[in-house]
Structure formats: structure tokens, C-alpha cells
Design an enzyme around this catalytic site. Sequence first.
Site, PDB file in Angstrom:
ATOM      1  N   ASN A  47      27.183 -10.623 -35.917  1.00  0.00           N
ATOM      2  CA  ASN A  47      28.394 -11.356 -35.538  1.00  0.00           C
ATOM      3  C   ASN A  47      28.770 -10.982 -34.115  1.00  0.00           C
ATOM      4  O   ASN A  47      28.793  -9.788 -33.771  1.00  0.00           O
ATOM      5  CB  ASN A  47      29.540 -10.960 -36.485  1.00  0.00           C
ATOM      6  N   GLU A  48      29.045 -11.969 -33.301  1.00  0.00           N
ATOM      7  CA  GLU A  48      29.478 -11.731 -31.912  1.00  0.00           C
ATOM      8  C   GLU A  48      28.628 -10.629 -31.264  1.00  0.00           C
ATOM      9  O   GLU A  48      29.144  -9.608 -30.801  1.00  0.00           O
ATOM     10  CB  GLU A  48      30.977 -11.402 -31.858  1.00  0.00           C
TER      11      GLU A  48
ATOM     12  N   GLN B  73      41.585 -17.163 -40.639  1.00  0.00           N
ATOM     13  CA  GLN B  73      40.848 -16.722 -41.807  1.00  0.00           C
ATOM     14  C   GLN B  73      41.588 -17.203 -43.050  1.00  0.00           C
ATOM     15  O   GLN B  73      42.676 -17.755 -42.935  1.00  0.00           O
ATOM     16  CB  GLN B  73      40.714 -15.210 -41.812  1.00  0.00           C
TER      17      GLN B  73
ATOM     18  N   GLU C 253      37.573 -11.734 -43.905  1.00  0.00           N
ATOM     19  CA  GLU C 253      37.078 -10.464 -43.365  1.00  0.00           C
ATOM     20  C   GLU C 253      37.873  -9.307 -43.959  1.00  0.00           C
ATOM     21  O   GLU C 253      39.033  -9.475 -44.364  1.00  0.00           O
ATOM     22  CB  GLU C 253      37.248 -10.491 -41.829  1.00  0.00           C
TER      23      GLU C 253
ATOM     24  N   GLU D 278      33.790 -19.417 -36.329  1.00  0.00           N
ATOM     25  CA  GLU D 278      35.182 -18.948 -36.329  1.00  0.00           C
ATOM     26  C   GLU D 278      35.972 -19.839 -35.383  1.00  0.00           C
ATOM     27  O   GLU D 278      35.575 -20.013 -34.227  1.00  0.00           O
ATOM     28  CB  GLU D 278      35.280 -17.493 -35.861  1.00  0.00           C
TER      29      GLU D 278
ATOM     30  N   TYR E 294      38.202 -19.683 -30.443  1.00  0.00           N
ATOM     31  CA  TYR E 294      39.609 -19.577 -30.873  1.00  0.00           C
ATOM     32  C   TYR E 294      40.514 -20.299 -29.883  1.00  0.00           C
ATOM     33  O   TYR E 294      40.125 -20.587 -28.750  1.00  0.00           O
ATOM     34  CB  TYR E 294      40.018 -18.098 -30.955  1.00  0.00           C
TER      35      TYR E 294
HETATM   36  O1  AHR Z   1      38.692 -13.155 -36.785  1.00  0.00           O
HETATM   37  C1  AHR Z   1      39.010 -11.982 -36.106  1.00  0.00           C
HETATM   38  C2  AHR Z   1      37.882 -11.512 -35.214  1.00  0.00           C
HETATM   39  O2  AHR Z   1      37.651 -12.441 -34.211  1.00  0.00           O
HETATM   40  C3  AHR Z   1      36.530 -11.356 -35.866  1.00  0.00           C
HETATM   41  O3  AHR Z   1      36.381 -10.142 -36.491  1.00  0.00           O
HETATM   42  C4  AHR Z   1      35.595 -11.480 -34.714  1.00  0.00           C
HETATM   43  O4  AHR Z   1      34.354 -12.039 -35.081  1.00  0.00           O
HETATM   44  C5  AHR Z   1      36.344 -12.314 -33.709  1.00  0.00           C
HETATM   45  O5  AHR Z   1      36.400 -11.699 -32.504  1.00  0.00           O
END
Ligand code: AHR
Length: 539
Positions: A203-204, A375, A56, A323, A272
Site C-alpha cells: 500500500n502506498e 473508510q 483499516e 482510496e 483524497y
Molecule cells: O485512509 C487513511 C490513510 O490514507 C491510509 O492508511 C493510507 O493508505 C492513506 O495515506
Amino acid sequence: MPITRRRLIQSAGAASLASLLPRAVFSQGAGARKAVIHADQEIGTIRPELHSHFAEHLGSCVYGGIWVGKKSSIPNINGYRQATVDYLKELGVPVLRWPGGCFADDYHWRDGVGPAEKRPKTVNTNWGGYTEDNSFGTNEFMEFCKLIGAEPYLAANVGTGSPEEMRDWMEYCNYPSGSTLSDLRAAGGSPEPFRVRYWGVGNELWGCGGNFRAEQAAAEFRHFATFARVFGNVRPFLVGCGPNQNNLAWTRGFMDTLVGNRQPDGYSVHHYSDANLPPLAYTPEAMYAQFNTFRRVEQTIVQQRNLLDSYDPNRRVGLFLDEWGVWDHGISADDERRNGRLWQQQTMRSAVAAGLGLNAFNRQADKLYMCNIAQMVNVLQSMLITDGPEGKNCVRTTSYYAFMLFKPHRTKTSVHTQSDASEAPLANGPAAGGRGGGKQATEPPPDLSVSASRQGNQLIVTLVNPRHDTDMQVDCAVRGVSCRSGSAQILHDPDLNAYNSFDNQNRVTIKPHSVNVEQGRVAVDLPRLSVVTVTVEAA
Ligand code: AHR
């Protein structure tokens, strides 16, 4: 520890571990562990795409990590950091998702094409409000993918974009020649079409992508999908926006709205593994809480796939973990100033976390289409770390080496495994401590994690010891093949906060490891905090 105090994990269809192993084995000592590899019980192909990546415009991931510019004194290939290219080529990156993340729904691709000196200067409002000179745009991204051998995956802008903008980006990328947009691509140095297949539709969308409700997000998908055109015979593979973690209500709302309409080709979930500690200050307790989130990740995969199956019994919609990775909050302001937003050091703990995640993906290989670690460079659970955007050093992280240890699984068939460890999925429910879930006071610490795959006469077994205080002696019974010989590699450091620094770049690297392979059995020692891959030649 007697078996009655252990939580016995058993993959579906396999017989109980207790019935396969003599009862005495469970009292061999604190570190004795038993596992069974059912080499003849197939789960599904481990798609190389489960080892894909995400980059990103955030911190020093793109600028500094990947792209240093053609005039940089840092060794580079046409502006791309040489070490980044070399190390990632060696790792092998099946797919690379770009340009975001939250950045994607603020990004207008036209800002990043045409002569670099004429590109507008925009503001990256998501990640610190710095000025983005757009010197790394579509052509630069595609060239990078070519250099490292990755397939590109573009995240289109829904939040502040339009179906027209996405459609034009498709034409720019995929139409061979003769239209104004394809000629603009050619003038930028790329006469050959990029032939981009993977397109994320926002995204999201439940958060930074526009704060939509699931039904609204699905309506956006319908609108955008209508204009996702075929250029140069490339049918866009559209990835719809799924939930954060295991939000089943979102998936129901999204999929209900699409009944009778074009279905997405892929469906993206983000999960995450957060924790509120700086990367070098972890305690065993905090580490275990973070490790336990991977049991939730596995549960998310199982339950989201299960729900998708009720709409899509033939599994035409691929489940994406778009992600994932460890997200250590509490980075010092100094570190962020020097290295960029969301920079975090990778430690032995991070490598073990990667091993827990990748083992879970192997076990659920039949349910997953693609997983992108977040990432690639300098941000969150990165493969590479540089000493600031201007720094010449580029270090392969502990996570890089964990990914390396899983590389032999790619394209092989995942097979069922059992162990006497507590890897059972956790109860549903909100988790404290962040988006990925933090400490759950009542959860036991994680234990031995195992996965295996097979192709022809080769069997690959990956074992993870997540404990900081227990060296394990693992005895694996192997069913369904005859083992002849084997070799092993290990990633290990007894210090959970150990990392590869610029001064000591090889502190935590892969080393050969001893393994005892005989007919029907693989025995291997797993020191505390280790990831081990065993390659077994079988008949
Ligand atoms: O990876 C960091 C952020 O995490 C990304 O921009 C977003 O998609 C997620 O919240």
C-alpha cells in the site's frame, strides 16, 4: 448567465449542447440549467465494485465500529456491532479492502489467527501507537464480509513483509484442507476456504509502504508476484501499487519496469480530497475548493487510464481508485480522543462531495475497475458513525445516503450526458493544501453535475447541485429513448454543515421528490446543496 460565460462540458462523441438547445434557455434565470442525456450513447458498465469500501485498523473503524467483541453490552452478532452489519447489508458492499492502508505494511497476518487469547499484542505505530490485541484477524474479517455480503480484498505486506508471508496467507485463506496452514484456518472455525481473489501488493509504496521509487516498487511487485500461488483453484488477482493522485511519472516508472514480465491485474491509485478545516466549520469558499478536487480526480482517472492503455491496449490491467473521499484536517484533539484517529463528522457537504465523485465514476465507467471509499466506519468519509468505541449509537451518515442514491446505477450501462456546467477537468499541476489538492484561487465554483445509466427500459439520472446559494431548475433533454414516467428521490439540506447527530439521526435522509417526465424531457428542481436520483421508465 449567457452561455459564453459558461464552460460547456461535453462528453466525447456527443454533439455540442448549444446546437441541441435553443439559445434562449441560457437566459431563463440564475437557477435555470440545461442538460442532455444521450441514452443511446453507451460508455460502459457501471461495475458494482465502483461502490466498494475500505476498512483499516485505524481509530475506531475496526475496533468499536465493526467489532465490539462477543462480551460487549452493545448489541452484536458474535462480536460484530449489530447496527453496522444491518446498515451495511442494506447499503450493499460489493468489495471490502482490509487491513490497510499504511497499517497493511506493518501487519503480519499470523498475529491475527489462532485462539484470540493467545494472539500477540502488537503496537499500531501508524495510527497513534495504541496496543493492538489482534482480536480482529483474518477469520473475523472473513466472517464480517460474509455477514454483510462483501467480497474480501486483502492488502499484503510488502514494506515489512516478504513474498513468503504473502504466499502463506494465500495458502491459509484458499487451500481447502490438509496443509498445516489450511488446518489452522479450519481450527479457527472456518473449514471452508475463503477463496480470496483480490490481493493488493503493498500500500502506498511511494510513502508509508516503504518510500520506494517506482522502479523499486515494480521490482518488489515482480518478486511478490512470482510467489503468488494458486491454491484451491483461485488465481490471485494482484493489484500493483500506483501513484498518489495523478503522478504520471510513477506510472511510467512502474510499468516500464514490468515490460515483458507479469503485469498486475489491477493498478491502484489513491486520490483524497483534502482540506484544512474541521468538518463542521466549512465556509462556502472552502467547500468549493474541496469540491473542485473531484474534477482533478476525474482527470486522474482519464489520464492514468490513458497512460496505462499505452502499455496495455486491451485493458487487462484494471484501474483501481483504491482510496478516495473527503479528508477534513483539523479534527479537535477531544474528538480524536473520544472517537479515534481521523474521525470526522459527515455533513451535507460530504454528501454532495460523494455525489460529485460517484457521478465522475459513472462518466468514466469504462476506465474503472474498482473504487474504495475511505473508510467504512468512523474514519474519514465514513458511511456510519458511532459515539466512540463504547457507545451504543450508530448513525447512518449523509455519505451513506448519497451512496444509497447511486445504488440503482450498479450493473447498468453508463451513457453520455452533457450539461452547461463547469465540470471540465482542470489543468494539471500541484494543488495547494494537502495530498488531494486544496484551494486554487482562480477556479470557478463547481456547478451542476450529471450522470446517467440505462438497462432495458429503465434510465437512472443522478444530478448534484453543489452550490450553497443557487436553487437550480434543471431541464434535461433525453435522446435515444422515449420517456414514459418517472420518480425521484432527494438528499438535501440548505446548511452545508448539517449532519445526522446522535440526537437527530434523521436530519439528512432520502426523501421522495417531484419530477416532471414527459416525452423527450425530464424537468426537476435541485435545491441548493442536493443530490437527486431520477428513475425514468422508458420505452
Ligand atoms: O485512509 C487513511 C490513510 O490514507 C491510509 O492508511 C493510507 O493508505 C492513506 O495515506
